[in-house]
Design a protein around this motif. Structure first.
Motif: not given
Length: 118
Positions: A37-47
């Motif tokens: 129930k919490e918004a989480v931002l994920y950031v990464g390099v597209l493989n």
């Protein structure tokens, strides 16, 4: 130039629309996902990325992923604080159906940066 009009995700996730000399070296993906129930931002390099049997985007495989809760945004005084935490693992699987939003960033490395990216 042939273009697969029924495959817009392919062009977005590969940078295939760029001229050869302008093709990105890296593609970063930022995604907001609801976790507990919490918004989480994920950031990464597209493989890599995969489609389902109907040709719809199914999942994205990311590397060098970091995360942060959206509630840990910049401080009120504008100071940038260490907000991201590394996600352990070699490959992070992001199901498209679980993403609230996606942001795609194309990165073209300079000659000085080529050797510094792992």
């Amino acid at each position: 130039m042939f273009r697969f009009h029924d495959a817009p995700w392919y062009y977005l996730l590969t940078g295939a629309d760029f001229e050869k000399q302008d093709e990105p070296d890296l593609i970063y993906v930022s995604a907001i996902v609801e976790v507990g129930k919490e918004a989480v931002l994920y950031v990464g390099v597209l493989n890599n990325f995969y489609f389902d049997k109907d040709g719809q985007l199914d999942r994205l495989i990311l590397q060098r992923v970091k995360r942060r809760p959206m509630s840990a945004d910049k401080s009120a005084d504008g100071q940038d604080i260490e907000r991201f935490y590394p996600v352990d693992g070699d490959s992070f699987v992001l199901r498209y159906s679980e993403a609230i939003t996606l942001n795609i960033q194309y990165v073209k490395l300079t000659a000085n940066e080529v050797g510094t990216v792992a």
